[in-house]
Design a protein around this motif. Structure first.
Motif, PDB file in Angstrom:
ATOM      1  N   GLU A 119       0.829  -1.207   0.000  1.00 58.63           N
ATOM      2  CA  GLU A 119       0.000   0.000   0.000  1.00 58.63           C
ATOM      3  C   GLU A 119       0.865   1.259   0.000  1.00 58.63           C
ATOM      4  OE1 GLU A 119      -4.126  -1.422   2.164  1.00 58.63           O
ATOM      5  OE2 GLU A 119      -2.438  -0.817   3.415  1.00 58.63           O
ATOM      6  N   LYS A 120       1.981   1.213   0.700  1.00 60.88           N
ATOM      7  CA  LYS A 120       2.888   2.359   0.738  1.00 60.88           C
ATOM      8  C   LYS A 120       3.445   2.657  -0.648  1.00 60.88           C
ATOM      9  CE  LYS A 120       7.430   3.671   2.552  1.00 60.88           C
ATOM     10  NZ  LYS A 120       8.552   3.246   3.458  1.00 60.88           N
ATOM     11  N   TRP A 121       3.906   1.617  -1.354  1.00 55.09           N
ATOM     12  CA  TRP A 121       4.575   1.848  -2.631  1.00 55.09           C
ATOM     13  C   TRP A 121       3.601   2.081  -3.778  1.00 55.09           C
ATOM     14  CZ3 TRP A 121       9.334   3.353  -2.992  1.00 55.09           C
ATOM     15  CH2 TRP A 121      10.213   3.082  -1.958  1.00 55.09           C
ATOM     16  N   ALA A 130      -8.230  -2.589  -1.681  1.00 50.42           N
ATOM     17  CA  ALA A 130      -8.815  -3.732  -2.375  1.00 50.42           C
ATOM     18  C   ALA A 130      -7.775  -4.404  -3.280  1.00 50.42           C
ATOM     19  CB  ALA A 130     -10.018  -3.282  -3.210  1.00 50.42           C
ATOM     20  N   GLY A 131      -6.888  -3.605  -3.880  1.00 46.81           N
ATOM     21  CA  GLY A 131      -5.819  -4.174  -4.692  1.00 46.81           C
ATOM     22  C   GLY A 131      -4.908  -5.064  -3.871  1.00 46.81           C
ATOM     23  N   LEU A 132      -4.578  -4.637  -2.653  1.00 42.59           N
ATOM     24  CA  LEU A 132      -3.756  -5.464  -1.769  1.00 42.59           C
ATOM     25  C   LEU A 132      -4.456  -6.779  -1.452  1.00 42.59           C
ATOM     26  CD1 LEU A 132      -1.390  -5.951   0.183  1.00 42.59           C
ATOM     27  CD2 LEU A 132      -2.656  -4.671   1.908  1.00 42.59           C
ATOM     28  N   LEU A 133      -5.735  -6.708  -1.108  1.00 41.37           N
ATOM     29  CA  LEU A 133      -6.484  -7.923  -0.784  1.00 41.37           C
ATOM     30  C   LEU A 133      -6.561  -8.861  -1.980  1.00 41.37           C
ATOM     31  CD1 LEU A 133      -9.483  -6.416   1.247  1.00 41.37           C
ATOM     32  CD2 LEU A 133      -7.383  -7.458   2.138  1.00 41.37           C
ATOM     33  N   LEU A 134      -6.723  -8.293  -3.167  1.00 36.04           N
ATOM     34  CA  LEU A 134      -6.815  -9.126  -4.372  1.00 36.04           C
ATOM     35  C   LEU A 134      -5.487  -9.821  -4.646  1.00 36.04           C
ATOM     36  CD1 LEU A 134      -8.542 -10.030  -6.782  1.00 36.04           C
ATOM     37  CD2 LEU A 134      -7.616  -8.072  -8.041  1.00 36.04           C
ATOM     38  N   HIS A 135      -4.386  -9.087  -4.578  1.00 35.41           N
ATOM     39  CA  HIS A 135      -3.074  -9.683  -4.845  1.00 35.41           C
ATOM     40  C   HIS A 135      -2.707 -10.707  -3.787  1.00 35.41           C
ATOM     41  CE1 HIS A 135      -2.460  -7.159  -8.231  1.00 35.41           C
ATOM     42  NE2 HIS A 135      -2.391  -6.050  -7.544  1.00 35.41           N
ATOM     43  N   ASP A 136      -3.133 -10.477  -2.553  1.00 37.03           N
ATOM     44  CA  ASP A 136      -2.914 -11.464  -1.503  1.00 37.03           C
ATOM     45  C   ASP A 136      -3.697 -12.755  -1.756  1.00 37.03           C
ATOM     46  OD1 ASP A 136      -1.113 -10.067   0.034  1.00 37.03           O
ATOM     47  OD2 ASP A 136      -2.593  -9.283   1.429  1.00 37.03           O
ATOM     48  N   SER A 137      -4.736 -12.660  -2.574  1.00 39.80           N
ATOM     49  CA  SER A 137      -5.658 -13.786  -2.751  1.00 39.80           C
ATOM     50  C   SER A 137      -5.265 -14.723  -3.883  1.00 39.80           C
ATOM     51  CB  SER A 137      -7.084 -13.266  -3.021  1.00 39.80           C
ATOM     52  OG  SER A 137      -7.544 -12.477  -1.954  1.00 39.80           O
ATOM     53  N   VAL A 138      -4.308 -14.324  -4.721  1.00 37.44           N
ATOM     54  CA  VAL A 138      -3.966 -15.145  -5.886  1.00 37.44           C
ATOM     55  C   VAL A 138      -2.464 -15.301  -5.997  1.00 37.44           C
ATOM     56  CG1 VAL A 138      -6.035 -14.515  -7.176  1.00 37.44           C
ATOM     57  CG2 VAL A 138      -3.969 -13.129  -7.419  1.00 37.44           C
ATOM     58  N   PRO A 139      -1.992 -16.404  -6.580  1.00 36.19           N
ATOM     59  CA  PRO A 139      -0.549 -16.573  -6.801  1.00 36.19           C
ATOM     60  C   PRO A 139      -0.052 -15.676  -7.923  1.00 36.19           C
ATOM     61  CG  PRO A 139      -1.756 -18.422  -7.731  1.00 36.19           C
ATOM     62  CD  PRO A 139      -2.765 -17.591  -6.987  1.00 36.19           C
ATOM     63  N   SER A 140       1.249 -15.454  -7.949  1.00 33.26           N
ATOM     64  CA  SER A 140       1.825 -14.525  -8.916  1.00 33.26           C
ATOM     65  C   SER A 140       1.626 -14.967 -10.356  1.00 33.26           C
ATOM     66  CB  SER A 140       3.323 -14.347  -8.632  1.00 33.26           C
ATOM     67  OG  SER A 140       3.898 -13.411  -9.511  1.00 33.26           O
ATOM     68  N   THR A 141       1.508 -16.262 -10.580  1.00 27.99           N
ATOM     69  CA  THR A 141       1.410 -16.784 -11.948  1.00 27.99           C
ATOM     70  C   THR A 141       0.147 -16.326 -12.668  1.00 27.99           C
ATOM     71  OG1 THR A 141       0.464 -18.806 -11.003  1.00 27.99           O
ATOM     72  CG2 THR A 141       2.817 -18.832 -11.542  1.00 27.99           C
TER      73      THR A 141
END
Length: 373
Positions: free
Chosen positions: A104-106, A291-302
């Motif tokens: 969130e900071k960056w 919400a972007g943080l929560l979404l990225h936390d919810s899925v793998p990088s692939t």
């Protein structure tokens, strides 16, 4: 101004908007999947090429058809950026720090730079268009887009999305869409992010209608628009300070969200409307980053860029019926009556935001990775 100079009328403006609106949602998820499979920096380079091409074509346009083509190429730029930039930021933070806590900071800093650049370019473009010609502003955008290509070519992008063995395209697509449609946590967070994007777009698209209906002086529109644009950067700065990983601040933010748009449906004061719209834009900017943080936390990088791009597509799908209903009510009953539609959507956004506190962040990515494997 430039559009009217080359023969635009309300019908052709509608055609251009429709063409642009068709390109963005169609390309968002495919470009996100390509970013996951190939290179996110490469996709951003292609998006900058599209921006340069759109600017050049717009600058040489002498008729409606050419300018519509330029607008569609601009849609390619926005589609390729959607979901890719924040995926790069998230994976960079995760790769460098071993945790997503600083995301969130960056991403907030990225939004601050974007907001400042938008404000400066708008002011500079207005001055240049007044001193020379609106056409020149298009040509001056080209070297800036090309400079972005040089910067991206030097960027050492994170490799988390390529850390595992590549899979067949069909399986990758199925995994991406499966995450978006079958995992309930991902669906909820995607809807949260899409609703935040919808409300933000609604404020920027329809907000000036309140000022018009209240006969606000023309001199007020400049500072009003500057305040709205500034919320993007201010929201980026504030998000990491609010500690939205805790339940209390999220619930307080949900309450503020619910109350703010009521002023738009009830107040006849220009000052109150401007304050309400500015506050709502700021709150939604904060919600969008969280919400972007929560979404990225919810899925793998692939599959991260593909799923994140799906938020943009979903927000467009939701915005179309919203804009039709809002426009119908505003035309028939007035913009204040139409404001109740916005109140309802923001209340729904607040409910999804409050519900997002039910699942601990730490468990999201591992669970999603297991379900999409």
């Amino acid at each position: 101004l430039f559009q009217t100079q080359i023969g635009y009328d309300p019908v052709s403006i509608g055609v251009m908007a429709a063409a642009y609106a068709a390109v963005v949602p169609l390309l968002e998820v495919p470009s996100g999947i390509l970013a996951d499979r190939w290179s996110r920096a490469g996709i951003l380079v292609l998006s900058s090429v599209a921006l340069a091409a759109s600017s050049a074509l717009g600058g040489v346009s002498t008729n409606v058809g050419t300018y519509v083509a330029a607008a569609m190429i601009l849609g390619v730029y926005f589609a390729m950026n959607s979901g890719t930039v924040d995926s790069v930021v998230y994976d960079t933070v995760l790769e460098e720090t071993g945790s997503s806590d600083a995301y969130e900071k960056w991403i907030g800093r990225v939004r601050m730079v974007e907001s400042a650049a938008f404000a400066v370019s708008a002011l500079a473009g207005g001055v240049l268009a007044g001193l020379t010609s609106p056409r020149l502003t298009y040509f001056l955008t080209v070297p800036l887009a090309l400079a972005a290509i040089v910067a991206l070519a030097r960027f050492d992008e994170p490799r988390l999305h390529r850390s595992s063995e590549p899979v067949a395209l069909r399986r990758h697509v199925a995994t991406t869409f499966g995450a978006m449609t079958r995992i309930s946590r991902v669906r909820r967070v995607m809807l949260l992010a899409a609703l935040a994007a919808l409300v933000s777009q609604a404020v920027f698209e329809f907000g000036p209608l309140w000022l018009v209906s209240l006969d606000a002086p023309a001199a007020l529109f400049g500072p009003y628009w500057a305040a709205l644009v500034a919320t993007l950067g201010v929201g980026g700065y504030l998000t990491s300070k609010l500690r939205l990983g805790r339940t209390g601040p999220v619930l307080a933010l949900s309450v503020l969200l619910t109350a703010t748009p009521v002023l738009l449906a009830t107040s006849g004061s220009v000052a109150a409307v401007i304050v309400a719209q500015t506050a709502l834009a700021l709150l939604v900017a904060i919600v969008g980053i969280h919400a972007g943080l929560l979404l990225h936390d919810s899925v793998p990088s692939t599959i991260r860029a593909g799923v994140s791009s799906g938020v943009g597509t979903l927000s467009w799908v939701l915005f179309v019926p919203f804009s039709l209903v809002f426009g119908w009510l505003a035309r028939g009953q007035g913009v204040r009556w139409a404001g109740w539609v916005l109140v309802g959507v923001v209340a729904l956004l607040a409910i999804f935001l409050a519900a997002s506190t039910r699942v601990p962040r730490r468990a999201l990515a591992e669970a999603a990775a297991a379900e999409t494997a």
